[in-house]
Motif scaffolding. Structure first.
Motif, PDB file in Angstrom:
ATOM      1  N   ASN A 208       0.860  -1.183   0.000  1.00  0.00           N
ATOM      2  CA  ASN A 208       0.000   0.000   0.000  1.00  0.00           C
ATOM      3  C   ASN A 208       0.894   1.229   0.000  1.00  0.00           C
ATOM      4  OD1 ASN A 208      -2.242   1.712   0.231  1.00  0.00           O
ATOM      5  ND2 ASN A 208      -2.139   1.691   2.462  1.00  0.00           N
ATOM      6  N   GLU A 209       0.763   2.047  -1.034  1.00  0.00           N
ATOM      7  CA  GLU A 209       1.552   3.272  -1.191  1.00  0.00           C
ATOM      8  C   GLU A 209       3.046   3.000  -1.062  1.00  0.00           C
ATOM      9  OE1 GLU A 209       0.059   6.111   1.559  1.00  0.00           O
ATOM     10  OE2 GLU A 209      -1.838   6.409   0.482  1.00  0.00           O
ATOM     11  N   GLY A 210       3.485   1.922  -1.691  1.00  0.00           N
ATOM     12  CA  GLY A 210       4.904   1.611  -1.738  1.00  0.00           C
ATOM     13  C   GLY A 210       5.451   0.873  -0.542  1.00  0.00           C
ATOM     14  N   VAL A 211       4.639   0.665   0.492  1.00  0.00           N
ATOM     15  CA  VAL A 211       5.082  -0.046   1.698  1.00  0.00           C
ATOM     16  C   VAL A 211       4.550  -1.469   1.633  1.00  0.00           C
ATOM     17  CG1 VAL A 211       5.066  -0.126   4.203  1.00  0.00           C
ATOM     18  CG2 VAL A 211       5.117   2.086   3.026  1.00  0.00           C
ATOM     19  N   THR A 212       5.454  -2.456   1.733  1.00  0.00           N
ATOM     20  CA  THR A 212       5.089  -3.863   1.600  1.00  0.00           C
ATOM     21  C   THR A 212       5.194  -4.557   2.945  1.00  0.00           C
ATOM     22  OG1 THR A 212       5.860  -3.906  -0.695  1.00  0.00           O
ATOM     23  CG2 THR A 212       5.642  -6.022   0.434  1.00  0.00           C
ATOM     24  N   LYS A 213       4.145  -5.302   3.286  1.00  0.00           N
ATOM     25  CA  LYS A 213       4.117  -6.083   4.520  1.00  0.00           C
ATOM     26  C   LYS A 213       3.762  -7.529   4.187  1.00  0.00           C
ATOM     27  CE  LYS A 213       4.906  -2.549   7.206  1.00  0.00           C
ATOM     28  NZ  LYS A 213       3.902  -2.040   8.147  1.00  0.00           N
TER      29      LYS A 213
END
Length: 603
Positions: A208-213
């Protein structure tokens, strides 16, 4: 190669790296003319080394000679040289290539050994007739790709994976012992406007918005809230962590869209019989990967506290009439959570019994009262032979209650029933504000220093240590606390980690005492003190782990003063009388969460 060996070469030969030298000479010998081979034996002083290499040298020399005499020993093939080097731990043994097979020849595969494990027996699913997912009425899949990833613990089945399994790893990985190898996503689902889910064996990643979890299949299963996994009536989980591990081995993923709400999400089938599935909208994936988002949705509301001094507190909605208590309960609790102090005015002062008093009824609007060895409610009044300094007419300095408990009560309420004395002014200090104003070295020292508190009286003995400032102190942590109650300090012993040197031990102890003394000095600064004389009917509700409370000494009015002020005394009643009780933090935060949700739904 020169036949004459100088002294420097002899020193090199006698070095401990003999095996390395032998291989080096063998490699050079293969490129030499045959006549030079005998020089190799002369430059190796070790009998053992000479015996090891002599057959190879002689074989090479004889094969290159112009005389045709039979060799004394068979020629050593080049593969034996490689084996010798491997035996010396100098080279990594190569992987044997599979034998070549003539074109058109049939492949003879070894028979497959039957598994020693018993065949699995599938029990009848009691929920088979009640196929459910966590959000009903889904629309048709907007992405029909179906991915069934291979669980890491299951055998690899595809030929591509089989080839990769036998492929030789790079030398660096073999030497380092290996580790998790980066995998390529089997499929990627893109969700508008900027979210995506990538599918991997045993887990997914949510971006989400470049942040990966990352979310493992077990955690996805464990978060399922369908009627099969969470009872509709009790709202409690009916599956365990072990269920999540065992039932999440081969999920199937689809990208779907809810036909009513239009929400995009991930539909996961957990069983091959399609008896259990979970729908995860993208916002659910967001909150199970983002702790802050999780707190906002699923945890007790955490209103950010605002530190205050006397001037700042006077500008808040500190006083609320009792007549508006029912309709303004959310406002009361918000004031209590954000600033730690609220005053309810005009609470009736009769009746005064523990069971019928208005303190119990007023606090009952919030939740259950905490019971201690003082009782659910207790009286603060001056009595002879008191067991507590609060039950005297003496000055009572800034303190918090019950710090000799391992879990002191979070909130405290004091209702003024009678106040017909001179003096007895109440004052309050926000310890969070004082703590934030401390220099960083003093703040850290007080976080690491514990003070013991004790109650040893009236057939009770309680003792516990608390840090002056909570090590996890922050304005957003609902459990953050400051611990300060000088009247109940226990006797102090040596520091837990005092240096062995007397000079250093004295210096360290002095440093800690100075930090505690400076904190006490700042607490007494008048700019932090909010004070007023409680009128009959005032009910003060405050955060006992944050706001310090105190009162000045008092004395009874003279008969002349009572006559002038028109005060009548009731025989047997104290002239200054407060009734108090405690509330646990969960009671207040629970009510606050419910009222906030109701207010949100009403908008």
């Amino acid at each position: 190669m020169n036949r004459v060996i100088n002294r420097e070469q002899e020193c090199i030969i006698q070095s401990p790296h003999l095996h390395l030298l032998i291989v080096f000479l063998l490699v050079e010998r293969l490129a030499m003319p045959p006549t030079a081979s005998t020089s190799i034996l002369r430059i190796i002083p070790s009998r053992r080394a000479s015996n090891l290499i002599r057959p190879v040298v002689q074989s090479r020399h004889q094969s290159g000679s112009s005389e045709s005499r039979p060799p004394t020993r068979p020629r050593q093939p080049r593969t034996d040289i490689a084996s010798f080097a491997v035996g010396s731990d100098l080279l990594t043994p190569p992987i044997k290539a599979p034998p070549s097979r003539p074109i058109g020849a049939e492949t003879h595969r070894p028979p497959v050994r039957p598994s020693s494990l018993p065949r699995p027996v599938l029990k009848a699913n009691p929920y088979a007739g009640n196929y459910t997912i966590s959000e009903a009425d889904l629309g048709e899949p907007s992405d029909t790709a179906v991915i069934t990833p291979v669980h890491p613990s299951s055998p690899l089945s595809s030929s591509t994976h089989a080839e990769k399994r036998h492929r030789r790893r790079p030398f660096a990985q073999r030497r380092s012992g290996g580790g998790p190898v980066e995998q390529k996503a089997q499929h990627v689902f893109n969700f508008p406007p900027n979210e995506s889910v990538a599918i991997y064996p045993g887990y997914i990643t949510y971006t989400n918005e470049g942040v990966t979890k990352t979310i493992t299949s077990a955690r996805l299963y464990d978060n399922c809230n369908c009627p099969r996994c969470r009872d509709k009536s009790t709202k409690q989980k009916s599956t365990t962590t072990l269920d999540a591990i065992s039932q999440s081995t081969t999920p199937t993923y689809r990208k779907v869209r809810h036909k009513h709400t239009g929400k995009h999400g991930l539909l996961i089938d957990w069983s091959s019989q399609n008896q259990h599935a979970t729908f995860y909208p993208t916002w659910v994936l967001r909150w199970i990967t983002d702790p802050e988002s999780f707190d906002r949705i699923h945890r007790t509301p955490s209103f950010t506290r605002q530190p205050w001094d006397a001037e700042a507190l006077s500008r808040t909605q500190l006083r609320i009439p009792f007549s508006e208590m029912q309709s303004s309960l959310l406002q009361v609790l918000e004031q209590l959570q954000v600033f730690g102090l609220v005053v309810i005015e005009g609470v009736p002062t009769n009746p005064t019994t523990d069971q019928e008093c208005m303190l119990r009824k007023t606090m009952g609007m919030i939740g259950e009262i905490r019971n201690t060895f003082y009782g659910e409610t207790w009286d603060v009044k001056s009595v002879k032979q008191s067991k507590n300094v609060a039950y005297t007419d003496l000055d009572l300095g800034l303190h918090m209650d019950l710090l000799y408990f391992s879990s002191p009560p979070r909130f405290q309420a004091l209702h003024c029933l009678r106040n017909r004395v001179n003096g007895g002014m109440s004052y309050f200090v926000d310890s969070f504000k004082v703590a934030y104003d401390l220099p960083a070295p003093l703040f850290e020292t007080l976080q690491n220093h514990h003070i013991g508190y004790m109650y040893d009286n009236d057939n009770h003995y309680l003792r516990y240590q608390h840090p002056v400032i909570d090590p996890e102190f922050s304005l957003t942590n609902p459990h953050a606390a400051v611990n300060w109650s000088p009247p109940f300090r226990a006797s102090t012993g040596p520091l837990p980690s005092a240096p062995k040197s007397p000079v250093l031990a004295a210096s360290e102890e002095t440093r800690i005492y100075n930090a505690v003394g400076e904190f006490e000095k700042r607490l007494a600064d008048p700019k932090y003190r909010y004070q007023f004389t409680m009128r009959e009917g005032d009910l003060v509700l405050f955060d006992n782990r944050r706001v310090l409370h105190a009162r000045t000494s008092f004395r009874d009015k003279t008969e002349e003063e009572r006559t002038q002020e028109g005060i009548e005394l009731v025989e047997g009643e104290p002239t200054r009388w407060l009734k108090g009780c405690y509330l646990d933090g969960e009671v207040v935060w629970d009510k606050l969460a419910v009222l906030q949700r109701q207010a949100h739904d009403a908008r």
